[in-house]
Design an enzyme around this catalytic site. Structure first.
Site, PDB file in Angstrom:
ATOM      1  N   LYS A 185       0.830  -1.212   0.000  1.00  0.00           N
ATOM      2  CA  LYS A 185       0.000   0.000   0.000  1.00  0.00           C
ATOM      3  C   LYS A 185       0.863   1.261   0.000  1.00  0.00           C
ATOM      4  CE  LYS A 185       0.782   1.152   4.418  1.00  0.00           C
ATOM      5  NZ  LYS A 185       1.206   2.466   4.942  1.00  0.00           N
ATOM      6  N   THR A 242      -3.567   5.682   3.587  1.00  0.00           N
ATOM      7  CA  THR A 242      -2.293   6.267   3.194  1.00  0.00           C
ATOM      8  C   THR A 242      -2.335   6.939   1.818  1.00  0.00           C
ATOM      9  OG1 THR A 242      -1.575   4.095   2.405  1.00  0.00           O
ATOM     10  CG2 THR A 242      -0.880   4.746   4.590  1.00  0.00           C
TER      11      THR A 242
END
Length: 320
Positions: A185, A242
């Protein structure tokens, strides 16, 4: 069980604050003796402004103080985990080692739990990961994370020991999926930052997040992860966080990259190393990972934003 934390950065300190506020005595080890002295004397850490460090937290620069604990949280950069374990393996046997970092070892192309298993086979390896920012944890804001441990009975013990009033842990036995979700990610967060930094807009970022998620799943499953793990907190949950917040170092790095601006070289950006590792894995395993590959090329100045965008947009049209 006594809890020690290796790493005096924002995340390790925040975990210590959360656990200490819930009544646990915590020993936090930091490599920098001056930082240890400052935290001990002022009860503050510059990386967590406006947070008072609880009295139940003790700080040390001596590893001997750290190794008296049963559970050790490894809140150190992923690229330093191998060196830490190699240097101290004689003191780590039989301990519960919980990796709290997100990345892939560039030397062996493995995540932190796999590295623990390889170097300290008689320790219990676990991964603590998911959508979280250090500042939120330290302030006691509600946060949910994944605690992955192949030994489910020990995972249940760790889940109880490390959960607090505001920090809720969900248990998994899929350490590979958990560590890969947390690592991959970060690459997508860089890509999302590039899109916004280059002025491509929120729609472009949404497309990158949406198409990046299957890339994460594709590689993780090839490496032995369960697909449902990537759909949980350690994968999709962390991906959303994020890729959309400036609290993310990887996203801020992408913003600077997309805007052609300098970025603080002293800031750890795990996704940069991970992107290079993933590009190598994609080549070796013949897996199509276009976004990860483009991010790695951007980081190494092998392409520019305009060329990277053109490469992605010129791919053959296909069904979703």
């Amino acid at each position: 069980m006594k809890i020690g934390i290796a790493g005096g950065g924002a995340f390790g300190t925040a975990l210590g604050v959360a656990l200490a506020m819930d009544g646990n005595p915590i020993t936090l080890w930091a490599r920098n003796a001056d930082a240890v002295r400052q935290m001990t004397e002022t009860r503050t850490n510059p990386k967590l402004p406006d947070v008072t460090l609880p009295d139940r937290m003790a700080f040390t620069a001596e590893t001997t103080d750290l190794f008296t604990n049963d559970i050790l949280l490894l809140a150190i950069p992923s690229q330093t985990v191998r060196d830490f374990l190699t240097t101290h393996r004689d003191h780590l046997g039989g301990k519960q080692l919980v990796a709290c970092c997100k990345g892939i070892d560039l030397e062996r192309m493995t995540g932190p739990a796999s590295t623990i298993n390889a170097l300290v086979p008689d320790a219990i390896a676990a991964v603590l990961t998911g959508p979280s920012f250090a500042a939120d944890i330290a302030r006691g804001l509600p946060t949910a994370l994944t605690l992955a441990c192949a030994d489910d009975a020990m995972g249940a013990i760790l889940q109880t020991a490390l959960s607090t009033t505001a920090l809720r842990l969900y248990r998994s036995t899929d350490t590979i999926g958990a560590e890969l979700g947390g690592a991959l990610k970060n690459v997508m967060a860089i890509a999302s930052g590039v899109a916004i930094g280059a002025g491509l807009g929120d729609s472009a970022r949404a497309a990158l997040i949406t198409r990046g998620f299957p890339e994460m799943q594709r590689l993780a499953q090839e490496l032995g992860a369960a697909p449902e793990t990537l759909a949980g907190l350690s994968g999709f949950g962390d991906l959303v966080l994020t890729c959309t917040s400036k609290q993310s170092r990887n996203y801020r790095y992408g913003l600077a990259l997309g805007a052609g601006e300098a970025f603080d070289k002293g800031t750890t950006v795990e996704g940069a190393a991970t992107a290079r590792a993933v590009r190598q894995l994609a080549k070796e395993m013949d897996i199509d990972l276009p976004i990860c590959t483009v991010v790695a090329d951007l980081i190494e100045d092998k392409t520019d934003v305009a060329s990277a965008l053109n490469a992605l947009l010129s791919r053959p049209l296909r069904e979703e």
